[in-house]
Design a protein around this motif. Structure first.
Motif, PDB file in Angstrom:
ATOM      1  N   LEU A  46     -15.709 -39.009   0.869  1.00 49.45           N
ATOM      2  CA  LEU A  46     -16.994 -38.317   0.909  1.00 49.45           C
ATOM      3  C   LEU A  46     -16.937 -37.079   0.019  1.00 49.45           C
ATOM      4  O   LEU A  46     -16.073 -36.220   0.190  1.00 49.45           O
ATOM      5  N   CYS A  47     -17.861 -37.007  -0.939  1.00 49.93           N
ATOM      6  CA  CYS A  47     -17.949 -35.856  -1.837  1.00 49.93           C
ATOM      7  C   CYS A  47     -19.345 -35.252  -1.740  1.00 49.93           C
ATOM      8  O   CYS A  47     -20.323 -35.957  -1.472  1.00 49.93           O
ATOM      9  N   THR A  48     -19.437 -33.957  -1.977  1.00 54.27           N
ATOM     10  CA  THR A  48     -20.731 -33.286  -1.884  1.00 54.27           C
ATOM     11  C   THR A  48     -20.852 -32.209  -2.951  1.00 54.27           C
ATOM     12  O   THR A  48     -19.851 -31.641  -3.401  1.00 54.27           O
ATOM     13  N   ARG A  49     -22.102 -31.935  -3.350  1.00 57.81           N
ATOM     14  CA  ARG A  49     -22.368 -30.913  -4.362  1.00 57.81           C
ATOM     15  C   ARG A  49     -23.680 -30.216  -4.023  1.00 57.81           C
ATOM     16  O   ARG A  49     -24.619 -30.830  -3.538  1.00 57.81           O
ATOM     17  N   GLY A  50     -23.711 -28.907  -4.258  1.00 54.03           N
ATOM     18  CA  GLY A  50     -24.938 -28.167  -3.993  1.00 54.03           C
ATOM     19  C   GLY A  50     -24.664 -26.704  -3.705  1.00 54.03           C
ATOM     20  O   GLY A  50     -23.543 -26.204  -3.884  1.00 54.03           O
ATOM     21  N   ALA A  67      -9.636 -29.316  -4.981  1.00 60.71           N
ATOM     22  CA  ALA A  67     -10.740 -29.614  -4.065  1.00 60.71           C
ATOM     23  C   ALA A  67     -12.073 -29.831  -4.769  1.00 60.71           C
ATOM     24  O   ALA A  67     -12.894 -30.639  -4.323  1.00 60.71           O
ATOM     25  N   ILE A  68     -12.314 -29.101  -5.859  1.00 60.26           N
ATOM     26  CA  ILE A  68     -13.613 -29.148  -6.539  1.00 60.26           C
ATOM     27  C   ILE A  68     -13.402 -29.603  -7.979  1.00 60.26           C
ATOM     28  O   ILE A  68     -12.653 -28.977  -8.734  1.00 60.26           O
ATOM     29  N   ASP A  69     -14.073 -30.697  -8.369  1.00 59.18           N
ATOM     30  CA  ASP A  69     -13.854 -31.219  -9.718  1.00 59.18           C
ATOM     31  C   ASP A  69     -14.698 -30.479 -10.753  1.00 59.18           C
ATOM     32  O   ASP A  69     -15.463 -29.562 -10.426  1.00 59.18           O
ATOM     33  N   GLU A  70     -14.576 -30.886 -12.001  1.00 60.60           N
ATOM     34  CA  GLU A  70     -15.235 -30.184 -13.104  1.00 60.60           C
ATOM     35  C   GLU A  70     -16.756 -30.240 -13.021  1.00 60.60           C
ATOM     36  O   GLU A  70     -17.450 -29.396 -13.592  1.00 60.60           O
ATOM     37  N   ASP A  71     -17.275 -31.243 -12.327  1.00 60.18           N
ATOM     38  CA  ASP A  71     -18.726 -31.381 -12.200  1.00 60.18           C
ATOM     39  C   ASP A  71     -19.274 -30.705 -10.946  1.00 60.18           C
ATOM     40  O   ASP A  71     -20.456 -30.866 -10.621  1.00 60.18           O
ATOM     41  N   GLY A  72     -18.407 -29.979 -10.235  1.00 58.28           N
ATOM     42  CA  GLY A  72     -18.867 -29.237  -9.070  1.00 58.28           C
ATOM     43  C   GLY A  72     -18.876 -30.010  -7.769  1.00 58.28           C
ATOM     44  O   GLY A  72     -19.395 -29.518  -6.756  1.00 58.28           O
ATOM     45  N   TRP A  73     -18.288 -31.205  -7.764  1.00 56.22           N
ATOM     46  CA  TRP A  73     -18.230 -32.003  -6.536  1.00 56.22           C
ATOM     47  C   TRP A  73     -17.045 -31.565  -5.677  1.00 56.22           C
ATOM     48  O   TRP A  73     -15.910 -31.519  -6.150  1.00 56.22           O
ATOM     49  N   LEU A  74     -17.328 -31.247  -4.422  1.00 53.83           N
ATOM     50  CA  LEU A  74     -16.277 -30.927  -3.459  1.00 53.83           C
ATOM     51  C   LEU A  74     -15.770 -32.222  -2.843  1.00 53.83           C
ATOM     52  O   LEU A  74     -16.546 -33.002  -2.275  1.00 53.83           O
ATOM     53  N   HIS A  75     -14.468 -32.450  -2.958  1.00 55.26           N
ATOM     54  CA  HIS A  75     -13.843 -33.628  -2.358  1.00 55.26           C
ATOM     55  C   HIS A  75     -13.373 -33.238  -0.957  1.00 55.26           C
ATOM     56  O   HIS A  75     -12.430 -32.467  -0.802  1.00 55.26           O
ATOM     57  N   THR A  76     -14.053 -33.779   0.054  1.00 58.49           N
ATOM     58  CA  THR A  76     -13.855 -33.315   1.429  1.00 58.49           C
ATOM     59  C   THR A  76     -12.558 -33.797   2.066  1.00 58.49           C
ATOM     60  O   THR A  76     -12.093 -33.211   3.040  1.00 58.49           O
TER      61      THR A  76
END
Length: 203
Positions: A46-50, A67-76
């Protein structure tokens, strides 16, 4: 908070899922290792961005990058599925995933199956080191009061119903699981207990 059910959602969605993404929050499920988005119903991370995602860990850029990739997605680190309507179900933790011979095995899937055995009260599945496959599947089982069973009996119950590589190679019976003060099962201790009991020295 990432997702939430709504008051007008059907009762089965309110009790079986963690709901849909909140307004202005993005959610996706990706394949561990490749980060490719998976189709509806397929398990992944589950990944989230915002706006709700932190900027990073304080003075810890390495942890932030992990934890947070280059596109700003947090890998939970949570394993989940998402249906066609965006409702998510949490299915486990990525760190508990077993990689056996290159195959991803999700402990919760095996646990849910073993709960169907009439003699099993509780079960926890963990991965333990193996020279040939990298990891092997092990099940720690608490039987219902007054019941007895053998490891082979449990394996026979699995045969033909789940994939062969998911059938626990090692099965141990116990009276309790190690837990935290808040009641959470400590799977890392089960792995350590298994290594000691089986005499494994592989890291």
């Amino acid at each position: 908070m990432i997702t939430q059910t709504r008051t007008n959602d059907p009762i089965h969605l309110r009790v079986e899922t963690v709901g849909r993404a909140l307004p202005n929050v993005e959610v996706k499920i990706v394949e561990p290792g490749t980060n490719k988005e998976v189709p509806p119903g397929v398990q992944g991370e589950l990944c989230t961005r915002g706006y709700h995602v932190m900027k990073g860990y304080y003075k810890n850029p390495d942890a932030t990058k992990e934890a947070i990739d280059e596109d700003g997605w947090l890998h939970t680190g949570d394993l989940a599925t998402m249906d066609e309507n965006g409702y998510c179900r949490i299915t486990g933790r990525l760190k508990d995933m077993i990689i056996r011979g290159g195959e991803n095995i999700y402990p919760r899937e095996i646990e849910e199956f073993l709960y169907k055995h009439p003699k099993i009260f509780d079960v926890q599945v963990v991965g333990i080191p193996d020279e040939k496959y990298g990891e092997e599947v092990m099940a720690w089982i608490i039987l219902k009061e007054g019941e007895t069973a053998t490891a082979e009996e449990i394996r026979e119950f699995c045969r033909g119903k789940i994939s062969r590589h998911k059938i626990p190679r090692y099965i141990e019976f116990t009276d309790s699981f190690p837990m935290t003060a808040s009641g959470k099962i400590q799977k890392f201790r089960l792995r350590e207990m298994a290594k000691q009991r089986l005499g494994l020295t592989i890291k």
